[in-house]
Design a protein around this motif. Structure first.
Motif, PDB file in Angstrom:
ATOM      1  N   MET A  43      68.790  -0.124  25.769  1.00  0.00           N
ATOM      2  CA  MET A  43      68.093   0.629  24.730  1.00  0.00           C
ATOM      3  C   MET A  43      68.612   2.069  24.707  1.00  0.00           C
ATOM      4  O   MET A  43      68.980   2.586  23.651  1.00  0.00           O
ATOM      5  CB  MET A  43      66.592   0.609  25.002  1.00  0.00           C
ATOM      6  CG  MET A  43      65.806   1.573  24.151  1.00  0.00           C
ATOM      7  SD  MET A  43      64.050   1.432  24.460  1.00  0.00           S
ATOM      8  CE  MET A  43      63.927   2.163  26.087  1.00  0.00           C
ATOM      9  N   SER A  86      69.345   1.057  16.933  1.00  0.00           N
ATOM     10  CA  SER A  86      70.198   2.226  17.197  1.00  0.00           C
ATOM     11  C   SER A  86      71.661   1.829  17.233  1.00  0.00           C
ATOM     12  O   SER A  86      72.517   2.511  16.679  1.00  0.00           O
ATOM     13  CB  SER A  86      69.869   2.878  18.530  1.00  0.00           C
ATOM     14  OG  SER A  86      68.513   3.016  18.686  1.00  0.00           O
ATOM     15  N   ILE A 143      70.605   4.300  21.872  1.00  0.00           N
ATOM     16  CA  ILE A 143      70.125   5.574  21.339  1.00  0.00           C
ATOM     17  C   ILE A 143      71.162   6.664  21.579  1.00  0.00           C
ATOM     18  O   ILE A 143      71.429   7.500  20.716  1.00  0.00           O
ATOM     19  CB  ILE A 143      68.765   5.926  21.957  1.00  0.00           C
ATOM     20  CG1 ILE A 143      67.730   4.872  21.534  1.00  0.00           C
ATOM     21  CG2 ILE A 143      68.309   7.305  21.508  1.00  0.00           C
ATOM     22  CD1 ILE A 143      66.389   5.018  22.212  1.00  0.00           C
ATOM     23  N   PRO A 174      60.530   5.175  23.014  1.00  0.00           N
ATOM     24  CA  PRO A 174      61.276   4.270  23.909  1.00  0.00           C
ATOM     25  C   PRO A 174      60.922   4.454  25.376  1.00  0.00           C
ATOM     26  O   PRO A 174      60.744   3.471  26.106  1.00  0.00           O
ATOM     27  CB  PRO A 174      62.738   4.660  23.672  1.00  0.00           C
ATOM     28  CG  PRO A 174      62.764   5.367  22.369  1.00  0.00           C
ATOM     29  CD  PRO A 174      61.417   5.957  22.151  1.00  0.00           C
ATOM     30  N   MET A 219      61.296  -2.027  22.929  1.00  0.00           N
ATOM     31  CA  MET A 219      62.577  -1.663  23.540  1.00  0.00           C
ATOM     32  C   MET A 219      63.735  -2.378  22.859  1.00  0.00           C
ATOM     33  O   MET A 219      64.776  -1.774  22.559  1.00  0.00           O
ATOM     34  CB  MET A 219      62.558  -1.994  25.032  1.00  0.00           C
ATOM     35  CG  MET A 219      61.731  -1.005  25.842  1.00  0.00           C
ATOM     36  SD  MET A 219      61.368  -1.598  27.485  1.00  0.00           S
ATOM     37  CE  MET A 219      62.992  -1.671  28.174  1.00  0.00           C
ATOM     38  N   TRP A 259      64.367  -0.836  19.416  1.00  0.00           N
ATOM     39  CA  TRP A 259      65.036   0.469  19.518  1.00  0.00           C
ATOM     40  C   TRP A 259      66.528   0.290  19.810  1.00  0.00           C
ATOM     41  O   TRP A 259      67.388   0.886  19.192  1.00  0.00           O
ATOM     42  CB  TRP A 259      64.420   1.304  20.642  1.00  0.00           C
ATOM     43  CG  TRP A 259      63.298   2.207  20.199  1.00  0.00           C
ATOM     44  CD1 TRP A 259      61.986   2.073  20.514  1.00  0.00           C
ATOM     45  CD2 TRP A 259      63.387   3.373  19.375  1.00  0.00           C
ATOM     46  NE1 TRP A 259      61.252   3.070  19.946  1.00  0.00           N
ATOM     47  CE2 TRP A 259      62.086   3.891  19.234  1.00  0.00           C
ATOM     48  CE3 TRP A 259      64.444   4.023  18.737  1.00  0.00           C
ATOM     49  CZ2 TRP A 259      61.806   5.035  18.485  1.00  0.00           C
ATOM     50  CZ3 TRP A 259      64.171   5.163  17.987  1.00  0.00           C
ATOM     51  CH2 TRP A 259      62.862   5.643  17.881  1.00  0.00           C
TER      52      TRP A 259
END
Ligand SMILES: Nc1ncnc2c1ncn2[C@@H]1O[C@H](COP(=O)(O)OP(=O)(O)OP(=O)(O)O)[C@@H](O)[C@H]1O
Ligand SMILES: [Mg+2]
Lengths: 327, 429
Positions: B329, B418, B333, B383, B411, B414
């Motif tokens: 995750m 991303s 990001i 997150p 999670m 995300w």
């Protein structure tokens, strides 16, 4: 200074001779506009398979912009581009990239990796290509294969960049100022590499500021200024187009009377510069004695006198009125 | 001196080949000089020779193809990431050593010692009559095991309270003369800052001690049961949060800087000029993160286990899964944050902006449930909150992963969103 596009040199004999072979790269009416400048202005270009083509021009002429559009890295604002028979922006981009090798003007490869690791990384991107060790040998970096990239000299880094461009065994090689900032020795080595690539049948398009480089390496050169090609042809034909064999430069203690030099036999052109005079001469055998006699007559007292074979630099000067380096 | 001889012969060899090439070069130059003059004739000749050498080149190409054993680009890219990282001593420090030091420092700061005593100051007075009542008061307070008492002058007491050296100041308001006539019992005044929880506590404890000393009796009986077993201490709460925080920090910084510096060096542009698949490049960062994550998490958890006895209550496999998801995750990001910026300053700012809310709100150092109700949905969607909750579930509470399914979904979403966005938005030059 505005350049008259009609001054473009197109020796018909050369064009027709090469025209028979296949075209590796073609662009027409290419335009790239940046906020404050027209970087590429309606540029047409054809590069033939197996030739080494040179783009020659002063800083900011648009060489990098042009070559990066041809490499499919920069978006164009107008015109068409066809590389190895294919346009950019299709599903075939990947396949096209397999067939070209690129060296960019200002890439800094990762400092922390070794020469071999760097070449191996680039090798892994291509489905077919040369052996890593073979390419390292080609650019004569054998002794440095375990050295960190950050510890290489400028010339060695430049050769490594060329190695990365060669490792996919490309059909078409793009080199953007491969020898800028190198000493003569390093430059010779790079020329060797390019010549060997071309000798094995590859097509090369390179940019440079150096006349000697263009004369030695390139089958044809395009002289670029303000985003357009102002002269195109073999180095020999371009120089011949000056209609002069020799350039005669001299300086005198006293100023010469205006209009007297043009009248001398064998003199095709006169340029007055801060350091002295520059004559374009078709027949040095008659021009030189006549000049010396004229100087004697005016009692101008000669300080320096040099002559050289006309070069591409002189072609650029005659087309734009500027020197290539400090344009 | 076999070494020197070997070197010499190599040099001779190199020299010989160089001379050879120079000779070839000069021959070529001669022929090129010719070609400049008679370009049209020469070119036809060259064309045929080019064709001949091209077929030769095809043959060498086949040869190269047969021998070439290039690794998969994803493997090669990941290896490069690992090498670049481990050759950067500072990065190794920040990713591996720093978290352990931080755990150590926090662990020591919050280690389980005897419950802290309340620090109470008794204000002295220069009036002779009140001296005895002040002494009695100090004595009564000392009778309580939970209180540290000091006697200070009014000015000193005020200063100590301001600077937090004491939690409470007790002042006797007995006037010696008044006491004889009217009120038989002494009276006190408490000075404290009601916004400081420890001051409020100190007031309750001190008041209790003083009232008892004056004869108050309890009306009911109560028994204390103290909970200090492993899993329920503050350090047990803290470690999963620190692990989450580390995953976030190293994911963001590790990826952000590497990508943006490759962009400023035009290395990304160079890669874009090769047939490299762009997703491979981005994914190599995710893979290399997973390798580092294993090491860095093992360092922190191992350290906490050995030094502070923080054990993993739940299943180790489930913990590994949770960590893996967390690492993926934050890699996603990190890639998204690094997708556009052109400068290291730019990406640092963005990363701080992204991480700050999570530093504050995601319940690393204290439970995020202490924030107002209105903020809770937002906090829960962060997150790091999701990761911390999952890690606490597995590490401290010993619950199964499945119990934390909403956090797991947060999670995964995300990470995937991303990564997909990063791939779309990524700036290659
Ligand atoms: N990203 C950009 N944004 C704005 N202007 C640009 C950009 N890139 C190039 N230019 C402008 O376009 C013109 C051509 O630039 P280009 O880099 O193509 O020149 P060049 O011939 O390669 O010069 P040099 O010999 O210095 O490398 C210049 O005036 C330059 O300022
Ligand atoms: Mg350039």
């Amino acid at each position: 200074m505005l350049v008259n596009p009609t001054s473009t040199v197109h020796p018909a004999s050369v064009a027709s001779a090469i025209g028979k072979s296949s075209v590796a790269l073609r662009c027409t009416a290419l335009v790239k506009r940046y906020v404050d400048v027209l970087a590429v202005n309606e540029l047409d270009l054809e590069v033939y398979t197996g030739e080494c083509f040179g783009l020659l021009g002063p800083n900011g002429a648009g060489k990098t912009t042009t070559i990066e559009i041809l490499e499919g890295l920069t978006a164009r604002d107008g015109g068409t581009v066809e590389v190895l028979g294919q346009a950019w922006g299709t599903t075939g981009d990947q396949a096209l990239r397999e067939r070209i090798g690129v060296q960019l003007q200002e890439t800094q490869l990762a400092d922390k990796l070794t020469v071999k690791e760097t070449v191996r990384l680039f090798r892994s991107f291509y489905r077919r290509g040369r052996e890593v060790d073979e390419v390292i040998r080609m650019v004569e970096l054998d002794e440095k294969r375990g050295a960190r990239v950050g510890k290489l000299s400028g010339g060695q880094k430049q050769r490594l960049a060329v190695a990365c461009a060669l490792v996919g065994n490309p059909d078409l090689l793009f080199l953007d100022e491969p020898t800028t900032g190198l000493d003569p020795q390093a430059r010779l080595k790079l020329w060797d590499i390019v010549e060997r690539f071309q000798a094995s049948g590859g097509t090369v398009i390179l940019t440079t500021h150096y006349m000697e480089e263009a004369s030695r390496l390139c089958d044809r050169v395009g002289i670029m200024d303000h985003g357009r090609i102002i002269a195109l042809g073999t180095p020999g034909a371009l120089i011949e187009s000056l209609g002069a064999d020799q350039i005669l430069e001299f300086s005198t203690r006293l100023k010469l009377a205006e209009g007297t030099l043009e009248l001398l036999p064998g003199v095709r052109g006169v340029r007055v510069r801060a350091e002295g005079y520059s004559l374009t001469v078709s027949d040095i055998g008659t021009a030189l004695p006549a000049l010396l006699a004229e100087l004697d007559k005016q009692q101008a007292e000669l300080i320096t006198l040099t002559t050289h074979q006309a070069t591409l630099e002189d072609v650029f000067v005659s087309l734009t009125g500027r020197m290539l380096r400090d344009a | 001196m076999p070494e020197i001889r070997e070197k010499l012969s190599a040099e001779e060899l190199a020299d010989g080949s160089a001379r050879d090439e120079r000779r070839q070069g000069s021959e070529r130059q001669v022929s090129m000089q010719g070609s400049k003059r008679q370009a049209s004739v020469q070119h036809n000749v060259e064309q045929t020779s080019v064709r001949a050498s091209q077929s030769l080149r095809d043959r060498t190409r086949e040869g190269a193809l047969n021998n070439a054993r290039a690794r998969h680009p994803l493997v090669e890219l990941t290896l490069v990431r690992l090498r670049e990282f481990t050759r950067e001593p500072e990065a190794v420090f920040w990713v591996f050593v720093f978290p352990v030091l931080l755990t150590c420092a926090l662990g020591i700061a919050f280690r389980n010692t005897a419950p802290e005593k309340h620090r109470v100051a008794v204000e002295s007075s220069d009036r002779s009559g009140s001296q005895s009542s002040i002494n009695t008061m100090a004595q009564s307070l000392k009778g309580s095991a939970d209180i540290d008492v000091v006697v200070l002058s009014p000015a000193e007491a005020a200063g100590a309270l301001r600077s937090g050296r004491v939690d409470l100041v007790v002042r006797s308001t007995d006037e010696g003369s008044q006491r004889a006539q009217s009120s038989p019992a002494p009276s006190f005044e408490y000075r404290y800052d009601p916004t400081r929880p420890e001051s409020r506590m100190a007031r309750l404890v001190a008041d209790d001690a003083l009232q008892r000393a004056e004869g108050r009796t309890d009306v009911t009986r109560a028994r204390d049961e103290r909970v200090t077993e492993p899993g329920a201490r503050y350090i047990d709460f803290l470690i999963p949060g620190l692990v989450g925080l580390n995953l976030m920090g190293s994911g963001m910084w590790g990826i952000g800087f590497a990508i943006v510096s490759a962009r400023t060096r035009k290395l990304l542009k160079r890669f874009a000029a090769t047939p490299m698949r762009r997703s491979h490049y981005l994914f190599s960062f995710v893979l290399s993160r997973l390798v580092f994550l294993t090491l860095e998490v093992a360092a922190v958890i191992g350290f906490a286990w050995i030094v502070f006895g923080v054990a993993v209550q739940g299943s180790l496999v489930e913990l590994a899964v949770a960590l893996l998801l967390g690492g993926l995750m934050f890699a996603g990001i990190g890639l998204l944050v690094a997708a556009r910026p052109r400068t290291v300053e730019g990406v640092s700012g963005m990363m701080n902006l992204v991480m700050l809310p999570m530093w504050l709100l995601s319940g690393t150092f204290f439970s995020s449930e202490r924030f107002p109700e209105v903020l809770q949905p937002f906090i829960k969607a962060l997150p790091l909150t999701a990761l911390n909750d999952v890690l606490r579930g597995v590490m401290s509470n010993g619950t199964s992963l499945a119990a934390n399914w909403p956090e797991l979904i947060i999670m995964i979403v995300w990470g995937m969103v991303s990564f997909a966005l990063a791939l779309r938005l990524f700036r290659w030059q």
